[in-house]
Write a protein that holds these residues in place. Structure first.
Motif, short mmCIF file in Angstrom:
data_model
loop_
_atom_site.label_atom_id
_atom_site.label_comp_id
_atom_site.label_asym_id
_atom_site.label_seq_id
_atom_site.Cartn_x
_atom_site.Cartn_y
_atom_site.Cartn_z
N UNK A 1 0.83 -1.21 0.00
CA UNK A 1 0.00 0.00 0.00
C UNK A 1 0.86 1.26 0.00
N UNK A 2 1.90 1.27 0.82
CA UNK A 2 2.78 2.44 0.89
C UNK A 2 3.50 2.65 -0.44
N UNK A 3 3.86 1.56 -1.12
CA UNK A 3 4.50 1.69 -2.43
C UNK A 3 3.59 2.42 -3.42
N UNK A 4 2.30 2.18 -3.33
CA UNK A 4 1.34 2.80 -4.25
C UNK A 4 0.88 4.18 -3.77
N UNK A 5 0.74 4.32 -2.46
CA UNK A 5 0.17 5.53 -1.90
C UNK A 5 1.22 6.61 -1.63
N UNK A 6 2.45 6.19 -1.43
CA UNK A 6 3.50 7.14 -1.08
C UNK A 6 3.81 7.07 0.41
N UNK A 7 4.96 7.61 0.80
CA UNK A 7 5.41 7.52 2.18
C UNK A 7 4.45 8.21 3.14
N UNK A 8 4.27 7.64 4.33
CA UNK A 8 3.37 8.27 5.32
C UNK A 8 3.96 9.58 5.82
#
Length: 636
Positions: free
Chosen positions: A352-359
């Protein structure tokens, strides 16, 4: 005088498994035998069909791609980089390479002779475990070509897997090919071909006297050393290495390596003087490795999407089924299931982070309920909450929006994997996706005002385990909860009262309380009537003794037995009862492809029905302990 290159190589090897388990002197001696290779980008180290080399490799620098051909396509199965090993096939197989190894960058490899390293494998089971699992993952020989690597972060998990290897007996050929010593090689070879077997046992009155394998036919007949008309007794290997019927995977691995053989003969008492029962081949070991949890966890770490994660979880179901059939203790299976479930959650978050971007800030994902307790063996609910670092007020909305979006996508991935998201207690719900200070406030309200009209206390939130993220956040939650436990009499009374409200498992006449209507009419709700009362009891009693870092019901009762010796017998009985209920539920769930909550008691074996009823006995004793301990007249 020391060889400086050998010392340099030994120092490098000492940093990586499995070499880190060897002594400095052993590593230096290995270093003396190493051949240092400079491999250009796109240069092939070996390819599919090449004859086996007498060495294996560790990457000193660079990157290698290991690929195999399936369905006419080249598929990447491993990417060894600095410190990782590959090319282990010469240890465990005799036929040609089944994969291709190509440098993707300019690389430096250390080529280590097989003959130099074999003695260390035969004398060190940890080294053996590591090499076998790496071989099964990247060789292309495992049934599922699964990715692997036995580099789990948790030493406890490693030990549990190792222990299971010694518990777990092997599936093997129980109808081996038996031939007489006076048969010709040609006849035996034809029988092996007709039966699609790679070995034949030579016997006298079903007592083994020798063995012939494909290797013998290639090395002794194809080379012209013997004619095909020779008697099979002339080329057989003798004496045969024999083992008893309950030989474990780890024991079989070690015996094959120690004796440099590819087959073991199974006999009635494990000696070469008793009747033949079967034969264990190298391929049987590879098959057993295919669903090993260590293999699956590394495969999870490399899974590119939710669909692949679902396939891996199904493989683990096979492992659970096989483990139950082989009577491996359920406590061990639970531990491994917890690690696999955690790995799946972590990978879902990473994807999810790979697609959404870093938190925007650090966060932690907590599993609760059966996942948090490491008790989830079949597909059931995913329960979770998310905690993120506090931010300035002007950034609070955008920060929460990010984490709600992240949680929603993670939940969707886990839904595809097989975990039901139809539950109110899930991180994608804004109520359970909050900042650290909000969560501190939430736990304070739950513990200070339990039972108030405006307070709903979902007790499963006190069975939390960090699945991903910041340890500092976990410590903050721990401090909030455990500091409050010193002065929360009302909180314990509430938890105790909730425990006693669970529906009774038996009727007044000691018959199972079955569902009287609805979709599960005539079924017994083993979750709500047997398992959850024990879960709740272990929780309230464990928290009352401030038992920290352990939410597993079985282990909570075990620890309670040590903490309160006067109730030790009841607690130990409750621990065993929980395992009985969990095992029955798991077996029913696997059999019916369900979560196993509702079981048809009449369809259980007589033995399981008796176990189920007997396991309910300590529940009444637990009720009395809870009533007395927490003075429940306040809520009753």
């Amino acid at each position: 005088m020391n060889n400086s290159l050998a010392s340099h190589i030994a120092d490098f090897l000492s940093k990586y498994e499995p070499f880190s388990d060897l002594s400095t002197r052993d590593l230096y001696n290995i270093g003396l035998s190493v051949n240092v290779l400079s491999i250009d980008k796109n240069e092939t180290v070996f390819k599919i069909g090449d004859q086996l080399q007498n060495k294996f490799y560790i990457v000193a620098s660079g990157l290698i791609h290991i690929s195999l051909i399936t369905d006419a396509e080249e598929n990447l199965v491993d990417k060894p980089s600095t410190g990782e090993i590959f090319g282990l096939r010469p240890f465990f197989a005799k036929n040609n390479y089944a994969t291709t190894a190509k440098a993707i960058q300019d690389s430096i490899l250390y080529a280590i002779p097989v003959a130099t390293f074999k003695p260390f494998i035969a004398s060190n089971t940890k080294v053996l475990d590591f090499l076998l699992q790496n071989f099964s993952s990247s060789s292309g020989d495992s049934v599922d070509n699964s990715g692997n690597g036995f580099t789990n972060e948790g030493g406890k998990t490693y030990e549990t897997q190792k222990e299971i290897q010694f518990f777990q007996s092997l599936e093997y050929n129980k109808k081996p090919l038996l031939v007489g010593a006076n048969e010709t090689v040609q006849d035996v070879a034809q029988k092996m071909t007709d039966s699609l077997l790679g070995s034949a046992l030579i016997h006298e009155n079903n007592i083994p006297i020798g063995i012939v394998t494909d290797v013998d036919l290639r090395s002794k007949i194809a080379t012209g050393r013997f004619y095909i008309t020779a008697l099979v007794s002339k080329i057989m290997s003798a004496p045969v290495i024999t083992v008893p019927e309950n030989t474990s995977l780890a024991e079989a691995q070690l015996l094959m390596l120690q004796n440099n053989v590819t087959h073991l003969c199974v006999t009635a008492d494990g000696t070469d003087k008793s009747k033949i029962v079967g034969v264990i081949s190298q391929q049987d070991l590879i098959f057993a490795q295919a669903s090993n949890p260590g293999v699956l966890i590394k495969e999870i770490k490399r899974a590119p999407n939710a669909g692949e994660l679902h396939k891996i979880r199904l493989k683990f179901e096979d492992f659970i089924q096989n483990s139950l059939e082989k009577k491996i203790p359920l406590s061990h299976i639970n531990t491994l299931a917890g690690e696999v479930n955690n790995a799946l959650i972590k990978r879902a978050i990473e994807l999810t982070i790979l697609n959404l971007g870093s938190p925007p800030v650090h966060f932690s994902w907590f599993s609760i309920g059966s996942q948090g307790r490491k008790e989830q063996l079949v597909f059931s609910n995913q329960n979770s909450f998310l905690v993120y670092e506090d931010v300035a007020e002007d950034k609070s909305k955008i920060t929460k929006d990010y984490f709600i979006q992240l949680a929603t996508r993670v939940v969707a991935i886990l839904e595809i994997v097989g975990y039901n998201s139809e539950t109110p207690y899930i991180a994608s719900n804004p109520s359970w996706c909050k900042s650290v200070s909000e969560w501190v406030s939430q736990f304070n309200v739950w513990m200070n005002f339990p039972g108030d009209k405006n307070t709903v206390l979902p007790t499963l939130f006190f069975d939390y385990e960090l699945a991903y993220g910041s340890i500092e956040i976990e410590e903050t939650i721990n401090d909030t909860v455990f500091n409050k436990l010193q002065n929360t009499k009302k909180f314990f009374a509430y938890l105790g009262a909730e425990t006693l409200k669970k529906p009774a498992p038996l009727t007044f006449f000691k018959q199972f309380n079955i569902e009287e209507e609805g979709a599960h009419k005539n079924a017994f709700d083993i979750k709500n009537r047997a398992i959850l009362p024990l879960v709740d009891a272990a929780r309230v009693l464990g928290l009352s003794h401030r038992i920290k870092g352990n939410t597993n019901t079985f282990l909570r009762f075990k620890q309670l037995a040590m903490t309160e010796p006067k109730y030790a017998e009841t607690y130990l009985n409750a621990a065993e009862a929980f395992m009985v209920f969990s095992k029955i539920r798991t077996k029913e769930g696997l059999k019916n492809n369900s979560n196993g909550q509702f079981i048809m008691v009449e369809e259980l074996s007589k033995s399981d029905r008796e176990k189920l009823k007997n396991a309910l006995i300590p529940m009444k004793e637990l009720e009395e302990i809870i009533k007395n301990k927490f003075q429940l007249t306040y809520f009753m």
